[in-house]
Design a protein around this motif. Structure first.
Motif, PDB file in Angstrom:
ATOM      1  N   PHE A   7       0.624  17.853  24.214  1.00 39.33           N
ATOM      2  CA  PHE A   7       1.445  16.871  24.917  1.00 39.33           C
ATOM      3  C   PHE A   7       1.624  17.306  26.369  1.00 39.33           C
ATOM      4  O   PHE A   7       1.345  18.459  26.735  1.00 39.33           O
ATOM      5  CB  PHE A   7       2.813  16.704  24.242  1.00 39.33           C
ATOM      6  N   ALA A   9       4.345  17.794  29.524  1.00 43.21           N
ATOM      7  CA  ALA A   9       5.775  17.976  29.800  1.00 43.21           C
ATOM      8  C   ALA A   9       5.940  18.825  31.043  1.00 43.21           C
ATOM      9  O   ALA A   9       5.117  19.696  31.320  1.00 43.21           O
ATOM     10  CB  ALA A   9       6.487  18.632  28.623  1.00 43.21           C
ATOM     11  N   LEU A  31       9.469  17.554  22.053  1.00 45.85           N
ATOM     12  CA  LEU A  31       9.514  16.649  23.202  1.00 45.85           C
ATOM     13  C   LEU A  31      10.939  16.509  23.734  1.00 45.85           C
ATOM     14  O   LEU A  31      11.148  16.418  24.950  1.00 45.85           O
ATOM     15  CB  LEU A  31       8.953  15.282  22.812  1.00 45.85           C
ATOM     16  N   GLU A  35      12.280  17.296  27.526  1.00 44.71           N
ATOM     17  CA  GLU A  35      12.973  16.278  28.316  1.00 44.71           C
ATOM     18  C   GLU A  35      14.337  16.778  28.777  1.00 44.71           C
ATOM     19  O   GLU A  35      14.728  16.580  29.936  1.00 44.71           O
ATOM     20  CB  GLU A  35      13.123  15.000  27.496  1.00 44.71           C
TER      21      GLU A  35
END
Length: 286
Positions: A7, A9, A31, A35
């Motif tokens: 992913f 980020a 995730l 965040e």
């Protein structure tokens, strides 16, 4: 590894590998961690806590892990004589590495503002006596690696690797072989390191370059980009410490850091020389 999750980020690519299945809830929580961290510390977001401090100063409350980041950054600041500082953010922005990624310098290099009297990083959060743009890039990505790995361990993963584009931490039996990326050619390696349970982080001045001699590794004492060191690697028990020490080795001799930290290192200089701790002798190809 039985399962993996990739992913994006905090502006980089991540990959998590585990011998056990990474359930949908685990992936969602990873995730979420990214965040939440970005919402606190990103100086590239209009809605982040750091951006608010840059506008108004004052106090930004932090979660429990914020205290550890503050202690590390203060230790690195003191050990390097101010060469590493979270107050380097406004100097990076002035050189063009700003929230809009303009890559256009708007001011000549100058020292970052002094920590004393301006910044107070406590167990509860960050206080600024005046507006200032902070940058925790010296160790922040490494801390997020730690937070993700520690979360997965708490969920029962005992053989797992969290890799944030070369800043990684692993827990499990045995070792893996990690290539050391050539600082001038990302398609080749200059050596290898064996990683057991612990962290390996890297920093290179070629990762973010936007002009002649302009890159993201500054000496906070001068505001100038470092031109003597081109790449560093550090082995340490946790990724936050390894990440921070990678940055510190651009501006300080390893001997300045060994009284306070337990680590091994490889340093590559711009004149072609290389230096390593005793445990990593032979890590570089001859």
């Amino acid at each position: 590894m039985a399962d993996s999750f990739s992913f994006g980020a905090i502006g980089t690519r991540w990959r998590v590998d585990s011998a056990a299945a990474l359930l949908s809830g685990h992936r969602a929580d990873l995730l979420r961690l990214a965040e939440e961290y970005d919402a606190l510390y990103s100086r590239f977001r209009e809605d982040s806590g750091v951006t608010a401090l840059a506008s108004t100063g004052g106090f930004l409350p932090l979660p429990d892990h914020g205290a550890g980041l503050g202690r590390l950054l203060r230790s690195l600041h003191d050990a390097t004589g101010g060469g590493v500082s979270p107050l380097v953010g406004e100097r990076l922005a002035a050189l063009g590495y700003d929230a809009g990624y303009s890559f256009v310098p708007t001011a000549a290099p100058e020292p970052s503002r002094a920590w004393q009297g301006l910044l107070d990083w406590t167990e509860d959060g960050v206080a600024l006596s005046a507006p200032a743009l902070l940058d925790v890039g010296a160790a922040g990505k490494g801390q997020l690696v730690d937070l993700m790995l520690e979360y997965l361990v708490s969920e029962g993963h005992d053989d797992v690797l969290v890799d944030a584009s070369g800043d990684m931490r692993r827990t499990g039996t045995g070792t893996i072989t990690v290539a050391l990326e050539h600082p001038y050619d990302p398609t080749s390696a200059i050596g290898t390191v064996r990683l057991g349970s612990g962290a390996l982080c890297a920093s290179a001045s070629n990762r973010r370059v936007w002009g002649d001699g302009l890159h993201h590794v500054l000496d906070a004492r001068t505001g100038r980009c470092i031109d003597t060191v081109v790449a560093t690697w550090v082995l340490a028990p946790d990724a936050m410490t390894a990440d921070g020490l990678c940055t510190a080795l651009f501006v300080a001799d390893p001997a300045d850091l060994t009284p306070d930290f337990d680590f091994d290192y490889v340093i590559v200089y711009s004149d072609g020389r290389a230096r390593s701790s005793a445990a990593l002798q032979g890590a570089l190809f001859s």
